[in-house]
Design a protein around this motif. Sequence first.
Motif, PDB file in Angstrom:
ATOM      1  N   HIS A  70       0.821  -1.219   0.000  1.00  0.00           N
ATOM      2  CA  HIS A  70       0.000   0.000   0.000  1.00  0.00           C
ATOM      3  C   HIS A  70       0.853   1.267   0.000  1.00  0.00           C
ATOM      4  O   HIS A  70       0.327   2.376   0.107  1.00  0.00           O
ATOM      5  CB  HIS A  70      -0.921   0.016   1.218  1.00  0.00           C
ATOM      6  N   GLY A  71       2.166   1.102  -0.111  1.00  0.00           N
ATOM      7  CA  GLY A  71       3.058   2.245  -0.156  1.00  0.00           C
ATOM      8  C   GLY A  71       3.317   2.884   1.188  1.00  0.00           C
ATOM      9  O   GLY A  71       3.771   4.031   1.264  1.00  0.00           O
ATOM     10  N   LEU A  72       3.073   2.128   2.259  1.00  0.00           N
ATOM     11  CA  LEU A  72       3.219   2.671   3.604  1.00  0.00           C
ATOM     12  C   LEU A  72       4.530   2.188   4.217  1.00  0.00           C
ATOM     13  O   LEU A  72       4.775   0.982   4.297  1.00  0.00           O
ATOM     14  CB  LEU A  72       2.046   2.203   4.470  1.00  0.00           C
ATOM     15  N   PRO A  73       5.410   3.079   4.648  1.00  0.00           N
ATOM     16  CA  PRO A  73       6.621   2.633   5.355  1.00  0.00           C
ATOM     17  C   PRO A  73       6.242   2.006   6.693  1.00  0.00           C
ATOM     18  O   PRO A  73       5.167   2.275   7.243  1.00  0.00           O
ATOM     19  CB  PRO A  73       7.418   3.923   5.541  1.00  0.00           C
ATOM     20  N   VAL A  74       7.128   1.182   7.214  1.00  0.00           N
ATOM     21  CA  VAL A  74       6.823   0.373   8.396  1.00  0.00           C
ATOM     22  C   VAL A  74       7.903   0.561   9.450  1.00  0.00           C
ATOM     23  O   VAL A  74       9.103   0.507   9.138  1.00  0.00           O
ATOM     24  CB  VAL A  74       6.715  -1.120   8.022  1.00  0.00           C
ATOM     25  N   LEU A  75       7.464   0.773  10.693  1.00  0.00           N
ATOM     26  CA  LEU A  75       8.361   0.802  11.844  1.00  0.00           C
ATOM     27  C   LEU A  75       7.990  -0.362  12.752  1.00  0.00           C
ATOM     28  O   LEU A  75       6.905  -0.380  13.329  1.00  0.00           O
ATOM     29  CB  LEU A  75       8.225   2.127  12.600  1.00  0.00           C
ATOM     30  N   LEU A  76       8.862  -1.349  12.852  1.00  0.00           N
ATOM     31  CA  LEU A  76       8.666  -2.493  13.725  1.00  0.00           C
ATOM     32  C   LEU A  76       9.262  -2.189  15.092  1.00  0.00           C
ATOM     33  O   LEU A  76      10.405  -1.751  15.179  1.00  0.00           O
ATOM     34  CB  LEU A  76       9.348  -3.740  13.144  1.00  0.00           C
ATOM     35  N   VAL A  77       8.485  -2.415  16.140  1.00  0.00           N
ATOM     36  CA  VAL A  77       8.993  -2.229  17.499  1.00  0.00           C
ATOM     37  C   VAL A  77       9.073  -3.604  18.148  1.00  0.00           C
ATOM     38  O   VAL A  77       8.054  -4.189  18.523  1.00  0.00           O
ATOM     39  CB  VAL A  77       8.102  -1.291  18.326  1.00  0.00           C
TER      40      VAL A  77
END
Length: 247
Positions: free
Chosen positions: A26-33
Amino acid sequence: MSCIAVIPVYNHGGAIGNVVDALLAHGLPVLLVDDGSEAGCAAVLDTLARRDGVTLLRHASNQGKGAACASGFREAARLGYSHALQIDADGQHDTGDVPRFLAEMTARPDAVIAGCPVYDESVPKGRLYGRYATHIWVWINTLSLRITDSMCGYRIYPLAPTLPVLVRMPQARRMDFDPEVLVRLDWAGVPVVNLPTRVRYPADGVSHFDYWQDNVRISKMHTRLFFGMLRHAPRLLMRLVRGGARG
């Protein structure tokens, strides 16, 4: 405006890859915590973090979902994003609804876009019925029906008003985070847009909800909020008089 997906992860190594794939599509960057996951899941996250558009933030030990979300929101703001889409790592949320959430964010950048679950038959009945006690307390503590569902962890937060609220809720570090932050944002005058979204509970899903400990934490949270509501009551009642019970 710019938005990043913030995903708290604790031993969801089997599901997190599919969630990340869908968000990137969907073109969304991701931040994994990574909230102190075991070695197997941590290795999966290390691999995902090598991909374009994926960032990894790591807690040395497990601190709880709420603490992971708070860390993720602060890091998202530090990276320059204006909004954060919170979504669970276990695959229960419908990533196909991401464009709807983003469209609502574009239309109402000042608001929290709060997912309202539409469940299928996979939902555990105890979890389903237990939510209503929290719903009622949230309606009491906001003196309104503005928040349809306060427990769904599928939301978009405007970070500028959210970060100051986090400072006022240091105790909400686990499953009490989702309802408390939404109530406190409502107290702060941040609008809430309630967006229906399908939620399913995968048969092989990993849940870290502790029925005893987390229900005790949530009960304590409702008590804290009730006494806080008394301080905010005059302003909340004025909003009610002005027709803001549902707005």
